[in-house]
Design an enzyme around this catalytic site. Structure first.
Site, PDB file in Angstrom:
ATOM      1  N   ASP A   1       7.815  12.861  -1.902  1.00  0.00           N
ATOM      2  CA  ASP A   1       6.509  11.934  -1.448  1.00  0.00           C
ATOM      3  C   ASP A   1       6.272  12.416  -0.126  1.00  0.00           C
ATOM      4  O   ASP A   1       7.013  12.048   0.730  1.00  0.00           O
ATOM      5  CB  ASP A   1       6.875  10.530  -1.749  1.00  0.00           C
ATOM      6  CG  ASP A   1       5.354   9.815  -1.418  1.00  0.00           C
ATOM      7  OD1 ASP A   1       4.735  10.262  -1.247  1.00  0.00           O
ATOM      8  OD2 ASP A   1       5.705   8.523  -1.539  1.00  0.00           O
TER       9      ASP A   1
ATOM     10  N   TRP B   1       9.843   2.794  -0.556  1.00  0.00           N
ATOM     11  CA  TRP B   1       8.471   2.219  -0.596  1.00  0.00           C
ATOM     12  C   TRP B   1       8.631   1.212  -2.004  1.00  0.00           C
ATOM     13  O   TRP B   1       8.847   1.876  -2.869  1.00  0.00           O
ATOM     14  CB  TRP B   1       7.617   3.353  -0.462  1.00  0.00           C
ATOM     15  CG  TRP B   1       6.284   2.712  -0.575  1.00  0.00           C
ATOM     16  CD1 TRP B   1       5.562   1.702   0.138  1.00  0.00           C
ATOM     17  CD2 TRP B   1       5.212   3.248  -1.493  1.00  0.00           C
ATOM     18  NE1 TRP B   1       4.337   1.607  -0.115  1.00  0.00           N
ATOM     19  CE2 TRP B   1       3.862   2.558  -1.177  1.00  0.00           C
ATOM     20  CE3 TRP B   1       5.163   4.203  -2.548  1.00  0.00           C
ATOM     21  CZ2 TRP B   1       2.745   2.549  -1.865  1.00  0.00           C
ATOM     22  CZ3 TRP B   1       3.968   4.435  -3.180  1.00  0.00           C
ATOM     23  CH2 TRP B   1       2.807   3.596  -2.960  1.00  0.00           C
TER      24      TRP B   1
ATOM     25  N   LYS C   1      -3.499   8.439   5.628  1.00  0.00           N
ATOM     26  CA  LYS C   1      -3.270   8.289   6.610  1.00  0.00           C
ATOM     27  C   LYS C   1      -3.583   9.536   7.864  1.00  0.00           C
ATOM     28  O   LYS C   1      -4.116   9.105   8.941  1.00  0.00           O
ATOM     29  CB  LYS C   1      -1.527   8.109   7.044  1.00  0.00           C
ATOM     30  CG  LYS C   1      -0.817   7.831   5.725  1.00  0.00           C
ATOM     31  CD  LYS C   1      -0.802   6.028   5.585  1.00  0.00           C
ATOM     32  CE  LYS C   1      -0.225   5.925   4.318  1.00  0.00           C
ATOM     33  NZ  LYS C   1      -0.097   4.445   3.985  1.00  0.00           N
TER      34      LYS C   1
HETATM   35  C1  LMR Z   1       2.435   1.202   3.077  1.00  0.00           C
HETATM   36  O1  LMR Z   1       3.740   1.311   2.759  1.00  0.00           O
HETATM   37  O2  LMR Z   1       2.201   0.125   3.810  1.00  0.00           O
HETATM   38  C2  LMR Z   1       1.205   2.119   2.584  1.00  0.00           C
HETATM   39  O3  LMR Z   1       1.674   3.224   2.070  1.00  0.00           O
HETATM   40  C3  LMR Z   1       0.148   1.321   1.975  1.00  0.00           C
HETATM   41  C4  LMR Z   1       0.708   0.931   0.565  1.00  0.00           C
HETATM   42  O4  LMR Z   1      -0.109   1.157  -0.154  1.00  0.00           O
HETATM   43  O5  LMR Z   1       1.763   0.263   0.208  1.00  0.00           O
END
Ligand code: LMR
Length: 401
Positions: free
Chosen positions: A211, A130, A246
């Site tokens: 996470d 991420w 979520k």
């Molecule tokens: C995502 O990965 O799209 C979500 O977790 C929203 C974000 O805050 O990035």
């Protein structure tokens, strides 16, 4: 005074989501941000949440500051959900949990805590991860490295390469792991792989920071927490960030938690104190509403059962959409590039589409994915799935010409 301030380049996820909101096309499709939409393309309000809110409304009281660590009933409910009701470490008082501003807030408070007590450590995140993982740890002052994870060639996991890389990093390095529904690839470790990885983390004295933003969207609430619980069973000290954005569809309430599992109740007491110190230095104390709602749902048998079945229905709908996009793309994509729509788990599929192809999807067809090729399959629905598949087919055909 401010002449030297340069322009913020934007966030690859949130800025794209804003561009989507501003796009005037009525047939646009948002598969960019990790948000679950229902089959009508609406952000759902879960019934269990609405009922908890109605009950709270009937009992509105004064609103003092919460303690720095957060609402006690919420913190306890977080521990029970993340670590299990029967968790021994919990019974022994070895887990320190603070309420945080969503999962990002948990990561940030955890990063602040780690920077203070492990100042020399470096952080290792999966390749890819991420986007905000790198941002949060770098802004806290850490050097962030990557370990191999996703295998482009197979759409699966580079498990051996991952272990090889982690085997040679210094003791007390911080290893960021995704508990389930890996963001952005949808590729998770199986139980056996988790056991091998955890043995390595333990033997090499590495510090896992897990996470868990998607508990309940993979293989169910219990199984999605397997890695976390196995770390605790194996006696590996660790940090866990969790989020209810979520699985409660409560994105804007910023409901999260940070838990640190340590070796004694005495250590846990000192850690909790330092976590609250980090909260105080960032935002003093967390907000009340979301925490009260979540605690009420998780601790009332009736609401809890309702919430679990609503969450299960969301997962079923995602599975249906995975099958639908898979079937609609069958004539245009083959092999693993097609089967990944079914095998990857959670809200995301790593489509393998290039940044240029993603740009064309957005510009020409109003279909929004991340430029990494990540598709939020939870944004597909019965009305847009063929439109999306046709758009992908056209872009792929154009690329093949
Ligand atoms: C995502 O990965 O799209 C979500 O977790 C929203 C974000 O805050 O990035």
């Amino acid at each position: 005074m401010f002449e030297h301030i340069d322009a913020y380049p934007g966030d690859p996820i949130l800025s794209l989501n804003e561009s989507f909101q501003q796009d005037p096309r009525t047939d646009k499709v948002n598969l960019s941000i990790g948000i679950y939409f229902d089959d009508e393309g609406r952000l759902p309000v879960m019934q269990a949440v609405a009922e908890a809110e109605t009950a709270l409304l009937a009992d509105l009281g004064p609103r003092p500051y919460l303690p720095m660590a957060g609402f006690a009933a919420y913190r306890d409910a977080v521990q029970a959900l993340v670590f299990g009701e029967q968790c021994q470490a919990r019974a022994q008082g070895r887990i320190s949990t603070v309420q945080t501003l969503g999962g990002s807030g948990a990561l940030r408070v955890g990063a602040d805590f780690l920077k203070r007590y492990f100042p020399q450590a470096q952080v290792w995140i999966s390749d890819p991860s991420w986007e905000n993982h790198r941002v949060i740890f770098e802004r806290t002052g850490f050097t962030v490295n990557t370990y191999p994870y996703y295998d482009d060639a197979t759409g699966g996991l580079k498990f051996d390469a991952m272990l090889d890389a982690l085997r040679v990093i210094p003791k007390r390095s911080i290893v960021l792991l995704h508990a389930c529904c890996h963001n952005p690839t949808g590729v998770d470790l199986n139980h056996d792989q988790w056991r091998q990885l955890i043995a390595l983390l333990k033997a090499n004295e590495l510090l896992p920071f897990v996470d868990m933003a998607y508990q309940g969207f993979g293989a169910g609430l219990e199984d999605d927490a397997f890695a976390v619980r196995e770390l605790v069973v194996q006696g590996v000290p660790c940090l866990v960030a969790n989020s209810f954005s979520k699985n409660f569809s409560l994105y804007g309430e910023r409901c999260g938690g940070l838990s640190v599992v340590s070796e004694s109740a005495d250590e846990a007491g000192r850690i909790l104190g330092q976590l609250t110190g980090a909260v105080r230095a960032n935002y003093s104390n967390p907000p009340t509403h979301g925490a009260k709602v979540v605690a009420r749902v998780l601790t009332s048998a009736d609401l809890r059962a309702r919430w679990e079945s609503e969450l299960a229905a969301m997962c079923e709908r995602i599975a249906k959409m995975r099958a639908a996009i898979h079937d609609s793309l069958r004539d245009h994509v083959s092999g693993e590039a097609l089967s990944r729509y079914l095998t990857q788990r959670g809200m995301f599929t790593y489509t393998g589409l290039t940044a240029e192809q993603v740009d064309r999807l957005r510009a020409e067809y109003g279909v929004y994915l991340l430029r990494s090729g990540r598709m939020c399959v939870a944004g597909l629905n019965g009305h847009n799935v063929s439109q999306v598949a046709n758009a992908i087919a056209s872009v792929l055909a154009a690329a093949g010409e």
